[in-house]
Design an enzyme around this catalytic site. Structure first.
Site, short mmCIF file in Angstrom:
data_model
loop_
_atom_site.label_atom_id
_atom_site.label_comp_id
_atom_site.label_asym_id
_atom_site.label_seq_id
_atom_site.Cartn_x
_atom_site.Cartn_y
_atom_site.Cartn_z
N ASP B 179 0.82 -1.22 0.00
CA ASP B 179 0.00 0.00 0.00
C ASP B 179 0.85 1.26 0.00
OD1 ASP B 179 -2.92 -0.82 2.04
OD2 ASP B 179 -1.76 -2.05 0.64
N HIS B 241 -9.05 0.22 -2.41
CA HIS B 241 -9.24 1.66 -2.55
C HIS B 241 -9.24 2.13 -4.00
CE1 HIS B 241 -9.27 3.50 1.52
NE2 HIS B 241 -8.93 2.27 1.83
N SER B 626 -18.71 18.66 -8.81
CA SER B 626 -18.34 20.06 -8.87
C SER B 626 -17.87 20.60 -7.52
CB SER B 626 -19.54 20.89 -9.32
OG SER B 626 -20.56 20.80 -8.33
N ASN B 664 -22.40 30.78 -1.64
CA ASN B 664 -21.96 31.63 -2.76
C ASN B 664 -22.32 30.91 -4.05
OD1 ASN B 664 -20.17 29.56 -2.48
ND2 ASN B 664 -18.48 30.85 -1.89
N ASP B 666 -24.58 31.46 -6.70
CA ASP B 666 -26.00 31.25 -6.96
C ASP B 666 -26.65 30.37 -5.92
OD1 ASP B 666 -24.94 30.68 -10.29
OD2 ASP B 666 -25.56 32.58 -9.40
N GLU B 673 -16.98 23.70 2.72
CA GLU B 673 -17.29 24.69 3.73
C GLU B 673 -18.27 24.15 4.74
OE1 GLU B 673 -17.68 28.65 1.55
OE2 GLU B 673 -18.58 28.97 3.53
#
Lengths: 195, 710
Positions: B179, B241, B626, B664, B666, B673
């Site tokens: 690993d 993984h 995104s 933030n 739109d 966050e």
């Protein structure tokens, strides 16, 4: 190996040995019999409180690397030390009946078998404290000024008693010698007893 | 009483008796010290490992939950719509179309870019140049070249068999690495000590290249580059993984999106395909099996076929007789069917399979409902052989899971691996039978961190190899790689990527420092289970004194946490004060662990405990990777979570949470966050930013300062 927490082999909780709840460390018993005779563990009365038993059981479990609820002979001394005892390797060998090197590596003992061994060591009289360590080091304080020569200590530790090897001595003395190769032993003892 | 020393004259040499006694005394003390350190090291290790595995278990539980949703919610329900895309098989399936999607050709590389510019076919010099760029100049490869390199890798991997066959010949030694987990330092160290891959220096990399560490991308790029340059000398095995769903939880997805803001999504999609095409195992000289997790008693059938079959054939498989009697086929471990659905299967791409997601029936009266397996058309295609009956396919799929997730155990037998949630535990008897059945002599696997970087077990027939040093924390363990010559005797090399040398003082520092880290993590865990703990404590404290004996405290804690840790030993480090008679004041204890800005303790505590799952779900819902989700999806996610946690999360509570977040773009909500809200404030020491076992592990990704244009 699979981690210890394991549904297959829960650590068997044996009934705690009948113990007087009040007794903490029992009063020291007379020193064990002369070297030739092996220690009779079945005759040792185990007098630990329930709390102490649980503490010891936890430590024991940590050293069990196989998962069979036992530890190897060659781990016994370390477990006792981890629990705050100070046996010499010779003391432990005697307890185990002077096993061969092969037995030390391969024979394993259960928690119940371990307890009388621990009790024996706890009962034995060698309990050194801060003053004793300082006294021990003072032996090498030739000038009586509170320091010992690092070099001398190295020789002593590697040739007398239950010898330490070079790496162990280096580790022990790391950062302790001043620029003249001297060690202030009271500070040294304070340091080693604090970790 | 202790025998006192005789005082000697200050000028005379100490007498022999005293010297001897003094020596013994010091030696005794030293040995006791070492033993105590060893014990602390051991329980520190336990803490990290238990928590790591319980994280993996939580992941499997998440899979189960998502599968449950798929089974029990109607297709039009909002909850299902949120997540159905990860089960969707109706994506574009033909390779040519994918190649168009991944096309890099119109990505421009600005002149100002000073990193490596790759020309294909890659040469050895370029691969080495890539190493240099990452090591010395800390550059990042431009996304154009990343996509190009990944495309070439994908093309190559599609041609490789499930199990690589390797031969040592002449005096060539093969190097096997375990690993790496995104720890580039370790890979660089291995190449420095051992030399990079070349015609004379074949390598096998045994999975888990990504997640947790901060340079997973760079590791992949290096491994793939050398794979392209030396396709017959470099062999990659898939690890558990190498799985896009796991990556959502353990940090790789976050790393890629952070380093490649513009093209990260495509890169991730391509990586998903590459992972599913990685070979599953390698066999050296027909004698040594190398694979990431391990074996089980049912992989015998699977491997029998693959060892026999020639490299590129898709020969029909012999009937697998024991399938129906194999208890693990009949009664698969709970996570199995869900997990398989998600990621393990696609060895070969589906050819216009059914648009339904794969469905396994829930076991009824102990048997899989095989009729439901009828819809496994895509599995059939995935296995590339139409002669397999469905039971055999099921056995095969169990096997794949075993290969990537299993762990050895010391007792005989083979049982489900409940700790991990997937694969099994297998015993020495299984090893013995497996090796003799296939005429093998050694199994080399990874998957478990070992303090020395490696460990033999099962009578030295199984070797665990772990190459990520300092995995849990600085100084926690060494890494190791193994070399095999034509004699096939393993020769292990250890290392530690750290400037610390292993002196006692360093050891002291390590134990102290790592212990503190482990305890910090543990306190977090304890806090996040506060309600359950209080409830358990009260069960022992019927008089409501607020005090507990150590034994009761330890029992209660273990019953809630289920980590198998030595709680009595840890007590003094976890619980600050106790009352004079040795009892623990548990109410005051919780005051020491306070989450900042706590308003609704119960909801917040629950969310904190499940924050890793929460983050994973967010990232799943964020279909195009995104990093943001819309407010309505945000709400839907909470609804989903409330089902999972079986607790009510009111709209009002959700609104409060949303308000707490700075929106933030739109009104879209930034996942990172939001997760920042869950940081534990320990009054003793503030948790370091970003370095948590449970989030993406990359410490300060912000510090990387990625090039916006890349």
């Amino acid at each position: 190996m699979a981690p210890k927490k394991d549904p297959r082999a829960p650590i068997k909780k044996a009934e705690p040995a009948a113990a007087p709840a009040a007794a903490p460390a029992p009063a020291p018993a007379p020193a064990p019999a002369p070297k030739a005779r092996p220690v009779d563990l079945s005759a040792v009365k185990v007098e630990f409180t329930a709390d102490q038993m649980e503490d010891y059981r936890e430590a024991f479990g940590l050293f069990d690397r196989v998962g069979d609820n036992k530890v190897a002979y060659n781990q016994i001394a370390d477990i006792m030390r981890a629990l705050g005892q100070n046996p010499t390797n010779k003391d432990v060998n005697k307890l185990l009946g002077s096993p061969s090197a092969e037995e030390m590596a391969n024979k394993r003992v259960t928690f119940e078998g371990f307890l009388p061994m621990l009790q024996t060591i706890i009962n034995s009289p060698n309990k050194a404290g801060y003053e004793d360590y300082v006294e021990g080091l003072r032996v090498f304080d030739k000038e009586g000024n509170g320091t010992v020569m690092g070099a001398e200590l190295r020789i002593v530790l590697s040739t007398l008693g239950e010898k330490l090897n070079e790496a162990e001595i280096d580790a022990l003395m790391a950062g302790q010698e001043d620029e003249n190769g001297c060690i202030n032993y009271e500070a040294f003892v304070k340091h080693i007893m604090s970790v | 009483k202790f025998k006192p020393f005789e005082t000697s004259n200050s000028s005379a040499y100490p007498n022999a008796e005293n010297s001897h006694l003094a020596a013994v005394l010091i030696q005794q003390w030293y040995r006791q010290y070492v033993a105590r350190m060893e014990m602390r090291r051991r329980y520190t290790w336990h803490i990290f490992q238990s928590i790591e595995y319980s994280g993996e278990q939580a992941q499997i539980k998440l899979y189960n939950f998502l599968g449950y949703l798929m089974d029990n919610f109607t297709p039009s329900s909002d909850e299902r719509k949120l997540i159905s895309h990860i089960f969707r098989e109706n994506e574009v399936c033909r390779d040519a179309e994918w190649e168009r999607y991944f096309c890099y050709k119109n990505i421009e590389v600005p002149d100002i870019y000073s990193g490596p510019r790759l020309r294909f076919p890659l040469t050895a010099e370029q691969a080495v140049g890539l190493l240099e760029a990452f090591r010395n100049k800390k550059q990042q490869l431009h996304s154009r070249y990343v996509l190009q390199l990944l495309l070439e890798t994908w093309k190559l991997l599609r041609m490789l068999p499930n199990i690589s066959r390797i031969a040592t010949c002449h005096s060539k030694e093969i190097t096997i690495c375990g690993d790496l987990h995104g720890q580039l330092e370790d890979l660089l160290l291995i190449f420095y000590k051992n030399g990079p891959p070349s015609l004379e220096k074949p390598y096998v990399f045994n999975g888990d290249f990504v997640d947790r560490g901060k340079d997973s991308m760079e590791i992949l790029l290096i491994l793939f580059a050398f794979l392209l340059v030396y396709p017959t000398e470099v062999h990659l095995n898939r690890g558990n993984h190498e799985d896009h769903i796991i990556n959502l939880r353990y940090g790789f997805t976050k790393e890629v999106l952070s380093k490649y803001k513009m093209h990260g999504k495509r890169i991730l999609k391509l990586l998903q395909k590459i992972f599913s095409w990685l070979p599953l195992a390698a066999v050296i000289d027909q004698k040594v099996l190398v694979l990431h997790g391990g074996i089980s008693d049912s992989t015998a059938s699977f491997c029998a076929v693959r060892f026999g079959a020639s490299r590129r054939s898709s020969a029909s498989w012999p009937p697998i007789n024991d399938a129906l009697t194999n208890p693990r086929v009949i009664n698969p471990p709970p996570g199995l069917n869900r997990l398989l659905r998600l990621s393990v299967i696609t060895r070969r791409s589906c050819k216009s399979g059914p648009s339904d997601p794969l469905r396994f029936g829930r076991p009824r009266d102990g048997r899989l409902s095989f009729c439901r397996l009828q819809r496994l058309g895509s599995i059939k295609a995935a296995l590339g052989g139409s002669n397999l009956n469905l039971e055999s396919q099921c056995v095969l799929l169990c096997s794949i899971l075993d290969l990537l997730w299993s762990d050895p155990m010391s007792q005989d037998g083979c049982i489900p691996n409940e700790l991990r949630g997937g694969g099994c535990y297998w015993g020495p008897d299984v090893t013995r039978d497996f090796l003799s059945k296939h005429n093998l002599q050694l199994i080399v696997r990874s998957h478990e961190c070992k303090q020395d970087g490696y460990e033999f077990c099962h009578n030295r027939k199984v070797l665990t190899l772990f190459s990520a040093s300092n995995y849990y924390d600085v100084g926690s363990n060494r890494g190791a790689y193994v070399k095999l010559g034509p004699d096939l005797l393993p020769y292990v090399v250890q290392y530690q990527a750290s400037s610390m040398t292993r002196e006692l003082t360093a050891q002291q520092r390590y134990v102290g420092q790592t212990e503190r880290s482990a305890l910090k993590v543990l306190r977090e865990q304890l806090f996040s289970h506060k309600s359950d703990l209080v409830w358990a404590f009260k069960a022992f404290d019927s008089d409501d004194t607020g005090l507990l004996s150590v034994t009761d405290w330890a029992t209660a804690v273990e019953s809630v946490m289920r980590l198998g840790l030595p709680w009595r030993m840890l007590r003094s480090q976890l619980v600050g004060g106790k009352s004079g008679d040795g009892l623990i004041d548990y109410r005051r204890w919780f005051d020491e662990l306070a989450i900042k800005g706590e308003t609704r303790s119960c909801l917040l505590e629950t969310l904190y405990r499940h924050r890793s799952t929460l983050e994973t779900i967010f990232r799943i819902v964020d279909t195009n990777n995104s990093g943001f989700i819309s407010p309505s999806d945000f709400r839907q996610t909470w609804k989903l979570l409330s089902v999972y946690l079986k607790m009510e999360i009111t709209d009002e509570a959700i609104s409060e949470l949303a308000v707490a977040i700075d929106s933030n773009r739109d009104g879209a909500i930034d996942i990172d966050e939001f997760m920042e809200a869950f940081r534990l404030t320990d009054k003793k020491s503030r948790l370091e930013r970003g370095r948590s076992m449970f989030m993406a592990t990359a410490p300060d990704l912000a510090a990387l300062d990625p090039d916006e244009r890349v």
